[in-house]
Structures are given as C-alpha cells and as structure tokens.
Design a protein around this motif. Sequence first.
Motif, short mmCIF file in Angstrom:
data_model
loop_
_atom_site.label_atom_id
_atom_site.label_comp_id
_atom_site.label_asym_id
_atom_site.label_seq_id
_atom_site.Cartn_x
_atom_site.Cartn_y
_atom_site.Cartn_z
N GLU A 1 -18.67 29.38 -6.56
CA GLU A 1 -18.66 29.96 -7.85
C GLU A 1 -17.81 29.00 -8.64
O GLU A 1 -16.73 29.19 -8.60
N MET A 2 -18.57 28.12 -9.34
CA MET A 2 -17.74 27.04 -9.81
C MET A 2 -16.75 27.32 -10.73
O MET A 2 -15.80 26.76 -11.19
N GLU A 3 -17.05 28.33 -11.75
CA GLU A 3 -16.23 28.73 -12.87
C GLU A 3 -14.81 29.20 -12.04
O GLU A 3 -13.89 29.33 -13.03
N ARG A 4 -14.88 29.96 -11.13
CA ARG A 4 -13.96 30.61 -10.53
C ARG A 4 -13.23 30.09 -9.49
O ARG A 4 -12.00 30.48 -9.18
N LYS B 1 -9.89 14.55 -15.57
CA LYS B 1 -9.10 15.26 -16.73
C LYS B 1 -9.31 17.02 -16.34
O LYS B 1 -8.25 17.62 -16.73
N LYS B 2 -10.29 17.31 -15.66
CA LYS B 2 -10.56 18.68 -15.45
C LYS B 2 -11.38 19.01 -14.30
O LYS B 2 -12.29 18.22 -14.08
N ALA B 3 -10.98 20.03 -13.40
CA ALA B 3 -11.77 20.35 -12.16
C ALA B 3 -13.25 20.76 -12.25
O ALA B 3 -13.89 20.15 -11.64
N ALA C 1 -19.49 10.76 -14.46
CA ALA C 1 -18.75 12.29 -14.38
C ALA C 1 -17.30 11.82 -14.18
O ALA C 1 -16.29 12.73 -14.34
N ARG C 2 -16.97 10.67 -13.36
CA ARG C 2 -15.54 10.44 -12.99
C ARG C 2 -14.38 10.60 -13.94
O ARG C 2 -13.34 11.52 -13.95
N PRO C 3 -14.65 10.00 -15.13
CA PRO C 3 -13.51 10.25 -16.15
C PRO C 3 -13.37 11.63 -16.68
O PRO C 3 -12.33 11.89 -17.17
N ILE D 1 -15.10 17.15 -3.58
CA ILE D 1 -13.94 17.96 -4.24
C ILE D 1 -13.17 16.76 -4.71
O ILE D 1 -12.54 16.17 -4.35
N HIS D 2 -13.41 16.62 -6.14
CA HIS D 2 -12.59 15.45 -6.91
C HIS D 2 -11.12 15.72 -6.61
O HIS D 2 -10.37 14.78 -6.58
N SER D 3 -10.71 17.00 -6.71
CA SER D 3 -9.22 17.22 -6.63
C SER D 3 -8.65 17.18 -5.23
O SER D 3 -7.57 17.19 -5.14
N CYS D 4 -9.48 16.93 -4.41
CA CYS D 4 -8.90 16.74 -2.82
C CYS D 4 -9.25 15.39 -2.36
O CYS D 4 -10.29 14.90 -2.29
N ASN D 5 -8.23 14.51 -2.34
CA ASN D 5 -7.98 13.13 -1.93
C ASN D 5 -8.99 12.99 -0.55
O ASN D 5 -9.49 11.93 -0.38
N LYS D 6 -8.82 13.99 0.41
CA LYS D 6 -9.64 13.95 1.60
C LYS D 6 -11.02 13.65 1.45
O LYS D 6 -11.72 13.22 2.33
N MET D 7 -11.68 14.28 0.34
CA MET D 7 -12.85 14.36 0.08
C MET D 7 -13.46 13.21 -0.82
O MET D 7 -14.61 12.85 -1.05
N ARG D 8 -12.61 12.44 -1.39
CA ARG D 8 -13.01 11.29 -2.28
C ARG D 8 -13.75 10.21 -1.75
O ARG D 8 -14.56 9.27 -2.31
N TYR D 9 -13.48 10.08 -0.33
CA TYR D 9 -14.40 8.81 0.62
C TYR D 9 -16.00 9.04 0.27
O TYR D 9 -16.52 7.94 0.19
N LYS D 10 -16.43 10.35 -0.05
CA LYS D 10 -17.62 10.47 -0.40
C LYS D 10 -18.44 9.39 -1.60
O LYS D 10 -19.61 9.11 -1.43
#
Length: 632
Positions: A71-74, A499-501, A493-495, A462-471
């Motif tokens: 549930e992306m908003e929450r 700034k926001k999750a 989308a990246r910039p 998950i952009h906020s998770c460094n371990k997932m950024r390899y994707k």
Amino acid sequence: MAGKMKSEASSSSRTTTIINNGRGETKLADCGRNRSSCGYCLWAHSLSVNDYQDLLDRGWRRSGSFLYKPEMERTCCPSYTIRLRAADFSPSKEQLRVARRLQRFLDGDLDSNKSPKLKDDSSASKEAHSCADTQYSSSEVKKCSSSNGAEKTEGESFLNSLTDIITNAVCTCIESGVFPNDIQLPKASVKKVSQGKRKLFVEGSETLLYSSNIAFQISAAIKRAKPALEHVHQPRVSNDTVDEKKLCPKTIAEKLVSLLNQLAETSGLSVKACNGHINFYSGANKAYLDGSSEIVDNSEGSATVHESKVCSSTNNHEGSSVKKRKLEIHLTRSSFDPEEFALYRRYQINVHNDSPSRVTESSYRRFLVDTPLIFVPPTSDGTVPPCGFGSFHQRYVIDGQLVAVGVIDILPRCLSSKYLFWDPDFAFLSLGKYSALQEINWVKENQIHCPSLQFYYLGFYIHSCNKMRYKAAYRPSELLCPLRYEWVSFDVARPYLDKKAYVVLSDCAAQQDEESSSPNASEQAMEMQHHDNSVEDTNDVLIPQREEMDDAEYDDSSDNDSGGESNLPESIQGDDGDIGNLLIGMRGTYMKYKDLQRAFGSRERGDLDSQLRRYLHVVGKELGERMIYSLG
C-alpha cells in the motif's frame, strides 16, 4: 470480514480462483521503530498466466501461492515494480566484467586459490538431474577448458614482486612528505594487460605487459581527505602538497616512476608514466610468452624475476593436460528437488544468516516450489515459447555440480525473476548478476518463438534501500506508477525519488515533458547523465532481496473495521467499478455478487461489500470481473 480462509478447490471452468482478500500489516525490523510495511494480500488457488501478468502490471507479486501488493501511500518502504525491455538492454562495464570473470573461471584463468574444488565426475553423475523435461537455448550450454594447477604460478609471484616495488615507492613518498602521512592510502596492485589492449599501446619495439592505476586511487584518497587536512596541522605536509593540481594522477604516476628507475636494471623491464598509469614494457632481454601470465627470463642472476618452466599445452608432457569444464543451464518446471533444497538451505544459513531451524522443507516449498500458475504447454502458432508458460527453476550446473538455481515465472509478456540462491563457495563469480544476464538473454532469444515476450521483470525496486538499487543498473529500466499503472523511465523518476520515497511517477513524467521545452533543459539532461555515470556499482554479487511474505507475519487488521466505507483508505473510497459484477465462488460453483446479495444478512452483507470494494480497487475492474473471488 477479511479474515484468513482455508483454500478450497473450485470446480468451475474458470482458470482463476482467488481467495482471501485483505490488508495486512507487519512490522519490519530494518525499517526503524514504530514503522511498518503495509500491503494487500491474496491467496490464489489457481491463476492463469495472463491474469498474473496483469496483476504484475498493477504492482502485485507472488511468494508461492501468496500474492501481495504494498500500500504505497502508507508503507514505510514504497516498492515499485521494475522492468526492462530485453531488446534495448545495454550492459554496463561491470556486468560485462561479470560475464568475463565467469568465462575466465571456466577457462582456468582465475586465481586457483579462489576456485572451489568441484566434485569428481563419479559423484557428480550420481547427482546429475534428469534432463528429460529440460529446455535449452543456444547459449545455455557452454564448454570451456580449465587447468588443474593448484599452486601459485611464477607469473603471480612476479606480479607480487612488482606490487611490492610500487608499495615501497609509495612508502618513500609518505616518509619524504610528498604524500600525507595521516590518511589511509590504498594498496598498490599490478595487472597483466590483455592481448587486445596491448596492441593499442605499442611504443617502438617494446610491448606493454603490465599496468597499475594506483596513482588514480591515491589521488582520489587525498581528494576525499582534503577537507579534513585543511583543518588539521600537518607538520610534514604543506598546503602545496595537498593541492589537487600537484597531486593529480599524472603527477603522482610520474613521481612514482622516478623512484622505479632501478627496476629496469634488475628485471629488464622499462617503466613509464602514461596519463596517470604506471606501465611496464618488455625489455630487450625478455621474451613474452603469449597466452600465459608468465614472463620467460633469459637472463641470469635476477633477484625478482623467476625463470618460467611453463610451456604451451602442445609441448606439455607432465600431467597438465587441459580438462574441459562445462557449464550447463537447465530450465525445468517448478517442483521439489532434494538437491536444490540442500543448496537453498546452505545458501540461507551462510549468506543470509538464517537459523537452521527456520530453513525447513515446508517453508522452502511454500516460498519457491508452490505455484498457483496454470502451466501452458508450447504451441506451434508463435504464441507460446518452446518451454511453455508457467513457473520454472533454472539450474546452473558446472561439471555436474549444482551451483545456483534461479526461480522464475515465464508469462505472455515477460520473464519475471523471483529469487536466486547459489553455492556460497562460488560467491566470487557474482552468480546473481550472471544469472540476470542469462535471463535477459533468454528473453531475447525466445522472442523469435513468442513475439509478445519482450520484458524482463526484476521484482520490486526500493529506492530508499541501498541493497535494492542494483536492479536499476540493468538499463534502460522502467518503474510502474503506483497510481495510474503507467510505465515511467527510471531516469525520469530518479531525481524525484531522491527527494521523496512515494511519488506518483506519471506526474513526474508529465512534469519532465514540460521542463524539456525550457531553455536550460539540455543542461539539466547533461547534469543528470553525469550523475548517472558517477555512480559506482559496488555490489559485487547480485543477491535478490528476499520477497517471501509469510502469512504468519501478517496482523489481521479487519477486526477494527466496522464494515462501513468510512474506515477504508481515501484511495479506496472512489468508484472503481460495480462490485455486483464480481464473480463469487461458493461450494464449487460461482455467480455474480449481485445475484447472491440477498442470501446474506444486512451486517454480513455490509462487511462483504467493504471487502469486495477493497478487492476491486487493488485488482482493477477488468481483472475483478474476470477472476473468481472464493468464499470457500
């Protein structure tokens, strides 16, 4: 009431039966205190590949027969579905390096002490998997040679001696105050120059043999430490010493080479600084042996260069015959295999530090073997690939030994990568990254048989998770907009994600289109491209994030619902369609909900209405009217 319900088979002719819709909430230890991961969950009894493809394109994902959608908003960590078009894939330098590294391992060119011992042929043949149901692509079976040597070669000893000489020169610069003496400088390394690059750097009759980039590493280390050095008294380092211009890679290389002049006298090699690199060239009294990491020393009395006793394979008569090492990639339908489970158990315990008591056969079956997808056999009309559609295990076998297993779903428009587990002894091969390259290549090859098969799905990003950024390193990738379910370029989308999750990506794309017409749009694009190129991929081994969503971890939040619409999230209160047209399964049959409403009491109907509105919102009108919502 959205409670957990027991799976019950349906005798209907429909290909899809969905049971148990609800919203689950579970605490995540790595998300911080008082933060939670919120999402929707469904249990699937049977699911057509077309319906699961559409669910993927609405942000769903499966773990066994358990379907879940954040549930992306929450939720604390918004998870965006990520994919790439296989035909447009452009491998990075690091990804190409991974492919070359595995090839060198198969060729026997990697450091022997990094290569694990494979099982002998007799034991491997007993454990080899039957290939009766196996599908192959042209690139999935490879045969390469390897050497049997287990001790360090003389060429490696020579590389070590060159490294020691450079290290001594660096120490001399530190002691003389040329380099700062209170920061950690990197260790020197010398590498052999490949045959292809060697031809590009020929100077006269000399041949470039070895090179070191230590000057670039030292320059970067000093540059990073410069702010601290400017505020700390340096008794032996002046401001000029720390100046970037005076300690650029080119200047550092020239300084080190000036201290290495004596090397030419002892080894016959000539040393030169070339644009920041320290290069070693063959001298007049050296004979270079192509295809080997050795240098044959024809001189006598050398203290640093050893005489090579290695000859070409055609002239070798003493037990160093080349043994071919074979890599096979087998694609099999999802099923339990004891050998795969043993590898999975070892992987989870050694790589993810799971408790042995948690890694059970039943949990493995629920996570990676069970599947609701209905298998579709191959056809000759160009709509289904030779392996069919469904859930598969892709087995990576080297000389009969299972070293990795990729769990994937092959669907009408994509190959969806679910999980990969590998032998910890082979971690140095980056099998995760290598398997991703193979899966992308599989999509490319099978487009010939099935033109609709175009995409490679990497699961959640998950952009906020460094371990997932390899994707996001598999380019050019796209992210799914969580509101309008449109695909948006990751570069767009990246910039905004920086700034926001949580971001409505389709709005970002529209804003980007408006800004592209502004006068400084080209400058912004160049700045973004520079930022992308500056990111270093430091994740040497691709380890897909574990996406198992165990139903035992979910808290039933429906007990607090009164059944009224007012308790639903605002995003669910909109009109997503008529719940009366939903197909409801009961006692082996199904009919539209509007024909069943009178069979329920007012309170029970109110609870069910709320549940079905939530269900229709998260699966969409088209899917909601196509699938069966089972009440048992």
